[in-house]
Scaffold this motif. Structure first.
Motif, mmCIF file in Angstrom:
data_model
loop_
_atom_site.group_PDB
_atom_site.id
_atom_site.type_symbol
_atom_site.label_atom_id
_atom_site.label_comp_id
_atom_site.label_asym_id
_atom_site.label_seq_id
_atom_site.Cartn_x
_atom_site.Cartn_y
_atom_site.Cartn_z
ATOM 1 N N UNK A 155 -11.389 133.708 -19.673
ATOM 2 C CA UNK A 155 -11.494 132.503 -18.855
ATOM 3 C C UNK A 155 -11.123 131.287 -19.695
ATOM 4 N N UNK A 156 -10.291 130.412 -19.138
ATOM 5 C CA UNK A 156 -9.871 129.207 -19.863
ATOM 6 C C UNK A 156 -10.015 127.998 -18.941
ATOM 7 N N UNK A 157 -11.072 127.187 -19.128
ATOM 8 C CA UNK A 157 -11.201 125.948 -18.352
ATOM 9 C C UNK A 157 -10.321 124.864 -18.954
ATOM 10 N N UNK A 158 -9.916 123.911 -18.127
ATOM 11 C CA UNK A 158 -9.053 122.859 -18.643
ATOM 12 C C UNK A 158 -9.114 121.592 -17.820
ATOM 13 N N UNK A 159 -8.488 120.553 -18.350
ATOM 14 C CA UNK A 159 -8.355 119.256 -17.690
ATOM 15 C C UNK A 159 -6.877 118.933 -17.544
ATOM 16 N N UNK A 160 -6.542 118.162 -16.518
ATOM 17 C CA UNK A 160 -5.144 117.816 -16.308
ATOM 18 C C UNK A 160 -4.983 116.357 -15.931
ATOM 19 N N UNK A 161 -3.861 115.793 -16.344
ATOM 20 C CA UNK A 161 -3.417 114.466 -15.925
ATOM 21 C C UNK A 161 -1.943 114.579 -15.572
ATOM 22 N N UNK A 162 -1.542 114.000 -14.452
ATOM 23 C CA UNK A 162 -0.170 114.120 -13.991
ATOM 24 C C UNK A 162 0.374 112.754 -13.604
#
Length: 205
Positions: A155-162
């Motif tokens: 499992x790999x949680x993450x954050x994103x900005x676009x």
């Protein structure tokens, strides 16, 4: 191999096509860029092609049918089951499903794929929740899961900005931001809505 983003936001009932290119800078897990293109008709038929997605130097083709609707409370949803084949170093067939939900300014998308391939079968999923900030920015959180035959699940949680400029979107993902397995994923995407010409609309029954 690395699971890449499958962007699947609900859209109106028009033909549309999309392009996605992703790369993990500095990662030995993804030495080559990952490419995905897809096309959906106004009649909800769906097809996609992938390169370096299922494995490096692999080609994947899938097709399916979109289903969707709205309700009086403002929810919009779409579901697309798919089936296809994978060829290259990883060979077999694939089964998958894409889900999209939209409520007011919030978007949720999820995609799952199961590939009982010859050699090393796997199952993977990607889920993302976020909302736009103004007309050109987007913030959200993502979770990817990768399960391999004989090696368990990760499992790999993450954050994103676009950021979107002139129709193009440049996403940046940071997975596992709070431990030593931090992983960057960046890319460029574009979606086009294909409208009929005025002449075709006048001649339509």
């Amino acid at each position: 191999m690395i699971l890449t983003l499958i962007t699947y936001h609900p859209v109106p009932a028009q033909s549309h096509t999309g392009f996605e290119q992703y790369y993990c800078p500095g990662s030995s897990l993804a030495a080559a860029p990952v490419t995905r293109v897809w096309y959906a008709t106004a009649g909800k038929s769906y097809i996609e092609a992938r390169y370096n997605y299922d494995a490096e130097e692999n080609i994947g083709l899938s097709a399916g049918k979109q289903f969707g609707g709205t309700n009086a409370k403002g929810w919009y949803w779409t579901v697309t089951p798919t089936a296809g084949i994978v060829t290259g170093s990883c060979q077999g067939f694939s089964l998958g499903a894409n889900l999209g939900l939209r409520y007011k300014n919030w978007n949720f998308s999820s995609a799952a794929q199961f590939t009982p391939a010859k050699g090393e079968g796997y199952a993977c999923s990607w889920s993302e929740l976020g909302r736009p900030l103004g007309n050109n920015a987007y913030l959200g959180a993502a979770l990817q899961q990768d399960c391999r035959t004989g090696s368990g699940c990760t499992l790999s949680p993450g954050l994103t900005a676009q950021l979107s400029v002139a129709g193009w979107t440049v996403p940046l993902y940071v997975f596992n931001p709070f431990d030593k397995r931090v992983l960057l994923l960046m890319g460029v995407t574009r979606e086009w809505v294909l409208q009929k010409s005025n002449a075709n609309q006048k001649n339509a029954p």
